[in-house]
Write a protein that holds these residues in place. Structure first.
Motif, mmCIF file in Angstrom:
data_model
loop_
_atom_site.group_PDB
_atom_site.id
_atom_site.type_symbol
_atom_site.label_atom_id
_atom_site.label_comp_id
_atom_site.label_asym_id
_atom_site.label_seq_id
_atom_site.Cartn_x
_atom_site.Cartn_y
_atom_site.Cartn_z
ATOM 1 N N LEU A 192 0.984 -1.248 -0.069
ATOM 2 C CA LEU A 192 0.109 0.056 -0.090
ATOM 3 C C LEU A 192 0.772 1.330 -0.035
ATOM 4 N N ASN A 193 1.839 1.335 0.866
ATOM 5 C CA ASN A 193 2.863 2.468 0.746
ATOM 6 C C ASN A 193 3.427 2.741 -0.395
ATOM 7 N N ALA A 194 3.846 1.692 -0.620
ATOM 8 C CA ALA A 194 4.688 1.900 -2.214
ATOM 9 C C ALA A 194 3.876 2.255 -3.245
ATOM 10 N N PHE A 226 -3.416 -6.327 -4.461
ATOM 11 C CA PHE A 226 -4.705 -6.000 -5.137
ATOM 12 C C PHE A 226 -5.708 -4.751 -4.358
ATOM 13 N N ALA A 227 -5.621 -5.127 -3.032
ATOM 14 C CA ALA A 227 -6.293 -3.898 -2.366
ATOM 15 C C ALA A 227 -5.704 -2.647 -2.675
ATOM 16 N N ALA A 228 -4.362 -2.929 -2.621
ATOM 17 C CA ALA A 228 -3.614 -1.548 -2.947
ATOM 18 C C ALA A 228 -3.869 -0.503 -4.247
ATOM 19 N N LEU A 229 -3.985 -1.645 -5.118
ATOM 20 C CA LEU A 229 -4.245 -1.296 -6.512
ATOM 21 C C LEU A 229 -5.404 -0.668 -6.751
ATOM 22 N N ALA A 230 -6.526 -1.224 -5.960
ATOM 23 C CA ALA A 230 -7.920 -0.644 -5.864
ATOM 24 C C ALA A 230 -7.925 0.636 -5.195
ATOM 25 N N ALA A 231 -7.215 0.702 -4.083
ATOM 26 C CA ALA A 231 -7.137 1.835 -3.104
ATOM 27 C C ALA A 231 -6.874 2.867 -4.219
ATOM 28 N N ILE A 232 -5.696 2.846 -4.845
ATOM 29 C CA ILE A 232 -5.220 4.127 -5.727
ATOM 30 C C ILE A 232 -5.833 4.177 -6.713
#
Length: 283
Positions: A192-194, A226-232
């Motif tokens: 997520l941070n990345a 995948f959650a991080a990709l969705a978040a951005i």
């Protein structure tokens, strides 16, 4: 949903008519596009491939690397000039393929080290070469998606923080960044941070397992990714990059000494996995 691509390096680094039946089968699986390595084949091979893929109704992306004699961060202006020429050549070949994205670590020479951390001068040198190359790429509406690699393959860019610094040094709208789950699995503290760090310039994503085999069968924290990709709200390509020893010359060059999974297992089950994870996380 995001477009899903497959990098044919799982079979070969060469662009040739021998790939035609493989690409046809990739289409039947459901892929939206195919990614090719920009190697030393003649322009005609790329033109035939571009026409073939377009006629199938698929899209293309491209990936490239540079060697020690064409290194954008070398002190020699002559060597940096060869780097610029090689990137321009790659732009021409990507145009032959009808590709709009060239991804990869062509900010510096692959597996070339200087036994110290990267310095600001090297970021400036790479940025200068990439800026000039991007002016050329812009004429073909091609975007560079630069890649951070793990510490064993590269010293200039290992993290998204370093990659963002490089993109800023290039200072060109056609110079952006890519994210690779394999390299980030080694180098980053948090997906997520990345991804939040690189989100403003993110243009491409490689889906790659920790062992370079079938996505979903290893230790990558896929739900986090995948959650991080969705978040951005990432809406670009999700392209599988996996390797084998089918092309011994290429395998030797990147340190692939064993088989991870059979290429069709990677292609078929990898596609299903991306679809499942994309739906699960709302991509």
């Amino acid at each position: 949903m995001n477009k899903i691509g497959f990098n044919v390096l799982a079979w070969t680094a060469a662009v040739s008519d021998d790939l035609f039946p493989i690409i046809e089968r990739l289409k039947t699986i459901g892929y939206d596009g195919v990614e090719f390595y920009l190697g030393p084949q003649e322009a005609a091979a790329y033109q035939r491939m571009g026409s073939f893929v377009k006629d199938l109704g698929l899209e293309t992306t491209a990936v490239m690397t540079l060697g020690a004699d064409e290194n954008p961060v070398n002190d020699s202006a002559e060597v940096r000039g060869r780097a610029l020429d090689k990137i321009k050549w790659a732009v021409d070949r990507a145009h032959d393929l009808n590709s709009k994205v060239i991804c990869g670590p062509f900010h510096s020479a692959h597996t070339v080290f200087v036994n110290r951390p990267a310095n600001d001068r090297e970021y400036a040198l790479a940025g200068e070469v990439l800026n000039a190359a991007a002016d050329y790429a812009a004429q073909a509406n091609i975007t560079f998606a630069l890649e951070a690699l793990n510490r064993f393959e590269c010293y200039l860019c290992n993290t998204m923080e370093q990659l963002l610094k490089l993109v800023k040094a290039a200072d060109h709208p056609n110079v952006r960044a890519m994210f690779d789950t394999h390299h980030s699995n080694i180098e980053e503290k948090s997906y997520l941070n990345a991804l939040q760090t690189i989100a403003p310039v993110l243009a491409h994503v490689h889906i790659s397992e920790n062992d370079r085999g079938t996505p979903g069968t290893g230790q990558v924290k896929w739900d986090d990714a995948f959650a991080a990709l969705a978040a951005i709200k990432y809406d670009g390509w999700l392209t599988i990059e996996a390797f084998s020893r089918n092309d011994p010359g290429f395998a030797n060059a990147i340190g692939v000494w064993r088989e991870f999974n059979e290429p069709w297992d990677i292609a078929e089950n990898g596609y299903k996995f991306i679809r499942e994870m994309g739906l699960k996380h709302g991509l």
